[in-house]
Design a protein around this motif. Structure first.
Motif, PDB file in Angstrom:
ATOM      1  N   ARG A  94      10.250  26.546   5.357  1.00 35.99           N
ATOM      2  CA  ARG A  94       9.306  25.699   5.327  1.00 35.99           C
ATOM      3  C   ARG A  94       9.538  24.273   5.515  1.00 35.99           C
ATOM      4  NH1 ARG A  94       5.820  25.416   0.039  1.00 35.99           N
ATOM      5  NH2 ARG A  94       7.619  24.127  -0.499  1.00 35.99           N
ATOM      6  N   ASP A  95      10.555  23.573   4.967  1.00 39.06           N
ATOM      7  CA  ASP A  95      11.060  22.382   5.011  1.00 39.06           C
ATOM      8  C   ASP A  95      11.547  22.100   6.430  1.00 39.06           C
ATOM      9  OD1 ASP A  95      10.211  21.749   2.523  1.00 39.06           O
ATOM     10  OD2 ASP A  95      12.202  21.624   1.550  1.00 39.06           O
ATOM     11  N   MET A  96      12.332  23.193   6.824  1.00 39.41           N
ATOM     12  CA  MET A  96      12.949  22.885   8.437  1.00 39.41           C
ATOM     13  C   MET A  96      11.718  23.035   9.460  1.00 39.41           C
ATOM     14  SD  MET A  96      16.220  22.858   8.121  1.00 39.41           S
ATOM     15  CE  MET A  96      16.747  23.119   9.840  1.00 39.41           C
ATOM     16  N   ASN A  97      10.862  23.551   9.195  1.00 37.46           N
ATOM     17  CA  ASN A  97       9.718  23.480  10.043  1.00 37.46           C
ATOM     18  C   ASN A  97       9.068  22.239   9.936  1.00 37.46           C
ATOM     19  OD1 ASN A  97      10.080  26.040  10.818  1.00 37.46           O
ATOM     20  ND2 ASN A  97       8.558  27.039   9.607  1.00 37.46           N
ATOM     21  N   LYS A  98       8.756  21.518   8.836  1.00 31.84           N
ATOM     22  CA  LYS A  98       8.346  20.060   8.794  1.00 31.84           C
ATOM     23  C   LYS A  98       9.324  19.203   9.454  1.00 31.84           C
ATOM     24  CE  LYS A  98       6.004  20.478   4.161  1.00 31.84           C
ATOM     25  NZ  LYS A  98       6.160  19.920   2.700  1.00 31.84           N
ATOM     26  N   ALA A  99      10.550  19.525   9.201  1.00 27.28           N
ATOM     27  CA  ALA A  99      11.451  18.573   9.833  1.00 27.28           C
ATOM     28  C   ALA A  99      11.345  18.589  11.462  1.00 27.28           C
ATOM     29  CB  ALA A  99      12.877  18.752   9.564  1.00 27.28           C
ATOM     30  N   LYS A 100      11.184  19.783  11.928  1.00 22.19           N
ATOM     31  CA  LYS A 100      11.144  20.032  13.360  1.00 22.19           C
ATOM     32  C   LYS A 100       9.804  19.314  13.843  1.00 22.19           C
ATOM     33  CE  LYS A 100      13.461  24.477  13.509  1.00 22.19           C
ATOM     34  NZ  LYS A 100      13.354  25.850  13.749  1.00 22.19           N
ATOM     35  N   GLN A 101       8.791  19.504  13.097  1.00 27.58           N
ATOM     36  CA  GLN A 101       7.623  18.869  13.630  1.00 27.58           C
ATOM     37  C   GLN A 101       7.614  17.302  13.514  1.00 27.58           C
ATOM     38  OE1 GLN A 101       4.775  20.273  14.779  1.00 27.58           O
ATOM     39  NE2 GLN A 101       5.985  22.410  14.718  1.00 27.58           N
ATOM     40  N   GLN A 102       8.398  16.792  12.597  1.00 28.32           N
ATOM     41  CA  GLN A 102       8.580  15.359  12.504  1.00 28.32           C
ATOM     42  C   GLN A 102       9.298  14.845  13.857  1.00 28.32           C
ATOM     43  OE1 GLN A 102       9.670  14.375   8.634  1.00 28.32           O
ATOM     44  NE2 GLN A 102       7.705  14.480   7.651  1.00 28.32           N
ATOM     45  N   LEU A 103      10.371  15.641  14.029  1.00 28.02           N
ATOM     46  CA  LEU A 103      11.393  15.056  15.374  1.00 28.02           C
ATOM     47  C   LEU A 103      10.386  15.247  16.330  1.00 28.02           C
ATOM     48  CD1 LEU A 103      14.699  16.850  14.286  1.00 28.02           C
ATOM     49  CD2 LEU A 103      14.067  14.361  14.713  1.00 28.02           C
ATOM     50  N   LYS A 104       9.568  16.248  16.574  1.00 29.17           N
ATOM     51  CA  LYS A 104       8.876  16.333  18.053  1.00 29.17           C
ATOM     52  C   LYS A 104       7.870  15.225  17.954  1.00 29.17           C
ATOM     53  CE  LYS A 104       8.854  21.057  18.399  1.00 29.17           C
ATOM     54  NZ  LYS A 104       8.335  22.647  18.266  1.00 29.17           N
ATOM     55  N   PHE A 105       7.120  14.946  16.786  1.00 28.84           N
ATOM     56  CA  PHE A 105       6.243  13.685  16.871  1.00 28.84           C
ATOM     57  C   PHE A 105       6.878  12.437  16.990  1.00 28.84           C
ATOM     58  CE2 PHE A 105       4.217  10.354  14.342  1.00 28.84           C
ATOM     59  CZ  PHE A 105       2.912  10.218  14.889  1.00 28.84           C
ATOM     60  N   HIS A 106       7.917  12.260  16.635  1.00 31.16           N
ATOM     61  CA  HIS A 106       8.810  10.786  16.813  1.00 31.16           C
ATOM     62  C   HIS A 106       9.362  10.654  18.262  1.00 31.16           C
ATOM     63  CE1 HIS A 106       8.001   9.247  12.756  1.00 31.16           C
ATOM     64  NE2 HIS A 106       8.823  10.150  12.251  1.00 31.16           N
ATOM     65  N   SER A 107       9.855  11.880  18.561  1.00 25.90           N
ATOM     66  CA  SER A 107      10.320  11.781  20.128  1.00 25.90           C
ATOM     67  C   SER A 107       9.389  11.860  21.156  1.00 25.90           C
ATOM     68  CB  SER A 107      11.418  12.855  20.105  1.00 25.90           C
ATOM     69  OG  SER A 107      10.828  14.319  19.998  1.00 25.90           O
ATOM     70  N   SER A 108       8.338  12.427  21.016  1.00 21.92           N
ATOM     71  CA  SER A 108       7.242  12.698  21.949  1.00 21.92           C
ATOM     72  C   SER A 108       6.816  11.276  22.426  1.00 21.92           C
ATOM     73  CB  SER A 108       6.023  13.383  21.522  1.00 21.92           C
ATOM     74  OG  SER A 108       5.298  12.614  20.513  1.00 21.92           O
ATOM     75  N   GLY A 109       6.742  10.170  21.510  1.00 27.01           N
ATOM     76  CA  GLY A 109       6.231   8.828  22.018  1.00 27.01           C
ATOM     77  C   GLY A 109       7.315   8.066  22.725  1.00 27.01           C
ATOM     78  N   ASN A 110       8.434   8.105  22.378  1.00 22.34           N
ATOM     79  CA  ASN A 110       9.497   7.286  22.854  1.00 22.34           C
ATOM     80  C   ASN A 110       9.450   5.952  22.999  1.00 22.34           C
ATOM     81  OD1 ASN A 110      10.995   9.658  23.660  1.00 22.34           O
ATOM     82  ND2 ASN A 110      10.174   9.899  25.707  1.00 22.34           N
ATOM     83  N   LYS A 111       8.688   5.437  21.924  1.00 24.52           N
ATOM     84  CA  LYS A 111       8.731   4.205  21.778  1.00 24.52           C
ATOM     85  C   LYS A 111       9.383   3.580  20.538  1.00 24.52           C
ATOM     86  CE  LYS A 111       3.710   3.868  23.100  1.00 24.52           C
ATOM     87  NZ  LYS A 111       2.400   3.725  22.738  1.00 24.52           N
ATOM     88  N   MET A 112      10.193   2.426  20.762  1.00 22.52           N
ATOM     89  CA  MET A 112      11.044   2.031  19.666  1.00 22.52           C
ATOM     90  C   MET A 112      10.255   1.074  18.825  1.00 22.52           C
ATOM     91  SD  MET A 112      14.857   1.239  20.831  1.00 22.52           S
ATOM     92  CE  MET A 112      14.726   1.050  22.559  1.00 22.52           C
ATOM     93  N   PRO A 113      10.418   0.774  17.506  1.00 17.87           N
ATOM     94  CA  PRO A 113       9.988  -0.233  16.977  1.00 17.87           C
ATOM     95  C   PRO A 113      10.479  -1.556  17.356  1.00 17.87           C
ATOM     96  CG  PRO A 113      10.801   1.272  15.394  1.00 17.87           C
ATOM     97  CD  PRO A 113      11.252   1.416  16.674  1.00 17.87           C
ATOM     98  N   PRO A 114       9.449  -2.642  17.398  1.00 12.63           N
ATOM     99  CA  PRO A 114       9.793  -3.954  17.950  1.00 12.63           C
ATOM    100  C   PRO A 114      11.268  -4.532  17.479  1.00 12.63           C
ATOM    101  CG  PRO A 114       7.793  -4.319  16.758  1.00 12.63           C
ATOM    102  CD  PRO A 114       8.020  -2.747  16.745  1.00 12.63           C
TER     103      PRO A 114
END
Length: 147
Positions: A94-114
């Motif tokens: 379950r924790d691995m699936n949460k981590a995968k979802q967060q990685l997909k969410f963060h990598s889909s935007g490809n926006k760096m913080p300022p």
């Protein structure tokens, strides 16, 4: 009239710091690029030596960290196999699936913080201004990793 004539030396801090060691000149707040201060050979030597030292230390610390992580994992596997530790594999999954979802969410935007973008821009500007020093560092780093 036995009065002593006392003399005092005045210390000009600006002149004093000009004659200080090389590292104060390099790491001064407005030190500029190394290309403005040093010739090509000096830049290559400084970059190569610092790169070699960094690579050598990185290699030694990397081996130590890999040994510690591998040894810890090995001990945990032995403890799990002998029954000292019980792993809840459903919770791990379950924790691995949460981590995968967060990685997909963060990598889909490809926006760096300022703040990260401004630091990256500063590094790129530094690298462009000090190409020879950076090249020497990279070569020295690779030699340090190999030794």
């Amino acid at each position: 009239t036995g009065a002593k004539d006392d003399t005092f030396n005045v210390l000009d801090l600006a002149e004093y710091t000009k004659n200080r060691p090389w590292w104060r000149k390099i790491f001064a707040p407005n030190s500029g690029s190394s290309a403005e201060k040093y010739n090509v050979a000096t830049q290559l030597v400084i970059g190569g030596v610092t790169g070699w030292c960094t690579g050598f230390i990185f290699q030694k610390v990397g081996k130590l960290a890999a040994t510690a992580v591998g040894g810890g994992f090995f001990l945990l596997q032995i403890a799990n196999h002998t029954g000292y530790i019980k792993v809840d594999w459903n919770l791990v999954q379950r924790d691995m699936n949460k981590a995968k979802q967060q990685l997909k969410f963060h990598s889909s935007g490809n926006k760096m913080p300022p703040e990260v973008k401004s630091r990256v821009d500063e590094v790129i500007i530094f690298l462009k201004k000090n190409v020879i020093l950076t090249g020497g560092f990279a070569g020295g780093f690779l030699l340090g990793m190999a030794s």
